[in-house]
Design a protein around this motif. Structure first.
Motif, PDB file in Angstrom:
ATOM      1  N   ILE A 103      -7.155  50.163 -30.173  1.00 18.69           N
ATOM      2  CA  ILE A 103      -6.841  51.408 -29.319  1.00 18.69           C
ATOM      3  C   ILE A 103      -5.298  51.117 -28.606  1.00 18.69           C
ATOM      4  CG2 ILE A 103      -6.933  53.057 -27.573  1.00 18.69           C
ATOM      5  CD1 ILE A 103     -10.263  52.680 -28.020  1.00 18.69           C
ATOM      6  N   GLU A 104      -5.265  49.573 -28.111  1.00 22.94           N
ATOM      7  CA  GLU A 104      -4.275  49.340 -27.568  1.00 22.94           C
ATOM      8  C   GLU A 104      -3.947  47.912 -27.348  1.00 22.94           C
ATOM      9  OE1 GLU A 104      -2.115  49.781 -22.902  1.00 22.94           O
ATOM     10  OE2 GLU A 104      -3.842  51.043 -23.312  1.00 22.94           O
ATOM     11  N   ILE A 105      -2.938  47.360 -27.399  1.00 22.77           N
ATOM     12  CA  ILE A 105      -2.481  45.887 -27.656  1.00 22.77           C
ATOM     13  C   ILE A 105      -1.583  45.613 -26.295  1.00 22.77           C
ATOM     14  CG2 ILE A 105      -1.516  44.095 -28.721  1.00 22.77           C
ATOM     15  CD1 ILE A 105      -2.046  45.102 -31.534  1.00 22.77           C
ATOM     16  N   MET A 106      -2.014  44.491 -25.605  1.00 20.01           N
ATOM     17  CA  MET A 106      -1.152  44.018 -24.461  1.00 20.01           C
ATOM     18  C   MET A 106      -1.052  42.768 -24.368  1.00 20.01           C
ATOM     19  SD  MET A 106      -3.469  46.312 -21.948  1.00 20.01           S
ATOM     20  CE  MET A 106      -4.924  46.041 -22.869  1.00 20.01           C
ATOM     21  N   PRO A 107       0.459  42.344 -24.615  1.00 17.37           N
ATOM     22  CA  PRO A 107       0.533  40.754 -24.668  1.00 17.37           C
ATOM     23  C   PRO A 107       0.514  40.201 -23.030  1.00 17.37           C
ATOM     24  CG  PRO A 107       2.677  41.890 -25.278  1.00 17.37           C
ATOM     25  CD  PRO A 107       1.436  42.989 -25.109  1.00 17.37           C
ATOM     26  N   ILE A 108      -0.172  39.179 -22.752  1.00 16.91           N
ATOM     27  CA  ILE A 108      -0.294  38.582 -21.396  1.00 16.91           C
ATOM     28  C   ILE A 108       0.882  37.784 -21.181  1.00 16.91           C
ATOM     29  CG2 ILE A 108      -1.839  37.403 -19.913  1.00 16.91           C
ATOM     30  CD1 ILE A 108      -4.488  38.559 -21.431  1.00 16.91           C
ATOM     31  N   LEU A 109       1.530  38.311 -20.428  1.00 19.69           N
ATOM     32  CA  LEU A 109       2.748  37.275 -19.965  1.00 19.69           C
ATOM     33  C   LEU A 109       2.632  36.422 -18.931  1.00 19.69           C
ATOM     34  CD1 LEU A 109       5.128  40.253 -20.202  1.00 19.69           C
ATOM     35  CD2 LEU A 109       4.697  38.922 -21.840  1.00 19.69           C
ATOM     36  N   GLU A 110       1.801  36.637 -17.913  1.00 16.16           N
ATOM     37  CA  GLU A 110       1.479  35.678 -16.968  1.00 16.16           C
ATOM     38  C   GLU A 110       0.216  36.115 -16.281  1.00 16.16           C
ATOM     39  OE1 GLU A 110       4.806  36.239 -14.360  1.00 16.16           O
ATOM     40  OE2 GLU A 110       3.753  37.987 -13.165  1.00 16.16           O
ATOM     41  N   SER A 111      -0.672  35.019 -15.530  1.00 13.76           N
ATOM     42  CA  SER A 111      -1.709  35.725 -14.889  1.00 13.76           C
ATOM     43  C   SER A 111      -1.854  35.142 -13.690  1.00 13.76           C
ATOM     44  CB  SER A 111      -2.952  35.106 -15.746  1.00 13.76           C
ATOM     45  OG  SER A 111      -2.898  33.868 -15.862  1.00 13.76           O
ATOM     46  N   VAL A 112      -2.237  36.196 -12.741  1.00 11.91           N
ATOM     47  CA  VAL A 112      -2.142  35.810 -11.295  1.00 11.91           C
ATOM     48  C   VAL A 112      -3.844  35.989 -10.992  1.00 11.91           C
ATOM     49  CG1 VAL A 112      -1.698  36.457  -8.945  1.00 11.91           C
ATOM     50  CG2 VAL A 112      -0.078  36.916 -10.730  1.00 11.91           C
ATOM     51  N   GLY A 113      -4.301  34.829 -10.626  1.00  8.27           N
ATOM     52  CA  GLY A 113      -5.760  34.904 -10.554  1.00  8.27           C
ATOM     53  C   GLY A 113      -6.427  34.579  -9.182  1.00  8.27           C
ATOM     54  N   ARG A 114      -7.678  35.244  -8.820  1.00  5.28           N
ATOM     55  CA  ARG A 114      -8.342  34.607  -7.735  1.00  5.28           C
ATOM     56  C   ARG A 114      -9.813  34.379  -8.214  1.00  5.28           C
ATOM     57  NH1 ARG A 114      -6.800  37.455  -2.242  1.00  5.28           N
ATOM     58  NH2 ARG A 114      -8.161  35.651  -1.516  1.00  5.28           N
ATOM     59  N   GLU A 115      -9.899  33.909  -9.246  1.00  6.02           N
ATOM     60  CA  GLU A 115     -10.981  33.780  -9.981  1.00  6.02           C
ATOM     61  C   GLU A 115     -12.087  32.636  -9.420  1.00  6.02           C
ATOM     62  OE1 GLU A 115      -8.521  31.409 -11.943  1.00  6.02           O
ATOM     63  OE2 GLU A 115      -8.610  33.455 -12.838  1.00  6.02           O
ATOM     64  N   ASN A 116     -13.239  33.187  -8.938  1.00  3.98           N
ATOM     65  CA  ASN A 116     -14.035  32.359  -8.168  1.00  3.98           C
ATOM     66  C   ASN A 116     -13.733  30.744  -7.890  1.00  3.98           C
ATOM     67  OD1 ASN A 116     -15.745  34.421  -9.239  1.00  3.98           O
ATOM     68  ND2 ASN A 116     -15.971  33.187 -11.236  1.00  3.98           N
ATOM     69  N   PRO A 117     -13.045  30.862  -6.593  1.00  7.72           N
ATOM     70  CA  PRO A 117     -12.202  29.633  -6.292  1.00  7.72           C
ATOM     71  C   PRO A 117     -13.568  28.808  -5.509  1.00  7.72           C
ATOM     72  CG  PRO A 117     -11.552  31.491  -4.913  1.00  7.72           C
ATOM     73  CD  PRO A 117     -12.223  32.152  -6.016  1.00  7.72           C
ATOM     74  N   PRO A 118     -13.657  27.724  -5.639  1.00  4.49           N
ATOM     75  CA  PRO A 118     -14.719  26.759  -4.953  1.00  4.49           C
ATOM     76  C   PRO A 118     -14.679  27.351  -3.460  1.00  4.49           C
ATOM     77  CG  PRO A 118     -12.973  25.168  -5.827  1.00  4.49           C
ATOM     78  CD  PRO A 118     -12.754  26.611  -6.219  1.00  4.49           C
TER      79      PRO A 118
END
Length: 200
Positions: A122-137
């Motif tokens: 349905i849609e294609i999106m290239p990921i150019l950069e990622s800013v994350g806050r995923e489960n930091p310790p």
């Protein structure tokens, strides 16, 4: 927990949480420190029980893939997706609709996966950069904002740029940092002749 963790430890943990297959040399390069430093830190973090094991998300060849692409797809046969190791993440919206991430070396590989898995894109999106806050310790840690230099305790905003990890105290510092980076990128020597044409 009386464990002292500093900013370098935390950056190391973030990198490993994102990709536990990184070699000591790759970690050293991304953190801008020597290999013996990384090795010593890892040993200490393991001994103190902060790192309790490594999970593998991707096959090592795929870590060399240059592009991560997000697709919104529809399929009646989601089990087909598990046959492709290039598909590194599958999130389900509805019974037929999924958001998936694919790591590929180029468009040919992407086409192969799409045709092989037989889903409708349905849609294609290239990921150019990622800013994350995923489960930091959940460890209270002191870090310095990579933009304003302020020392803070708590959970930083994490930003990855060209394989390096940066920490920020607030969205404003992150935004300013990205602006600075973008203007540096714009005025690289090879861009000079068209720099004055580049209106936004």
């Amino acid at each position: 927990m009386g464990v002292k963790i500093d900013e370098l430890d935390l950056k190391l943990i973030y990198l490993l949480m994102e990709d536990s297959r990184l070699s000591i040399s790759e970690l050293a390069e991304r953190l801008g420190v020597s290999r013996p430093t990384v090795r010593a830190r890892l040993e200490r973090l393991e001994k103190e029980g902060i790192i309790q094991g490594y999970t593998v998300k991707l096959n090592p060849e795929l870590l060399r893939a240059h592009n991560v692409i997000a697709l919104i797809v529809e399929t009646d046969e989601p089990e087909n997706m598990s046959k492709f190791e290039e598909i590194i993440e599958i999130n389900r919206f509805t019974s037929r609709k999924y958001l998936i991430k694919i790591a590929v070396g180029g468009m040919e590989e992407l086409k192969k996966v799409i045709e092989g898995a037989g889903f409708e894109v349905i849609e294609i999106m290239p990921i150019l950069e990622s800013v994350g806050r995923e489960n930091p310790p959940k460890v209270k840690v002191t870090f310095k904002c990579d933009y304003c230099g302020k020392e803070l305790v708590g959970e930083p905003l994490v930003y990855r740029y060209r394989n390096k990890v940066y920490f920020f105290c607030c969205p404003t510092c992150l935004r300013e940092f990205r602006k600075t980076r973008e203007s540096i990128e714009k005025f690289k020597p090879k861009e000079e002749e068209n720099a004055h044409e580049g209106h936004h």
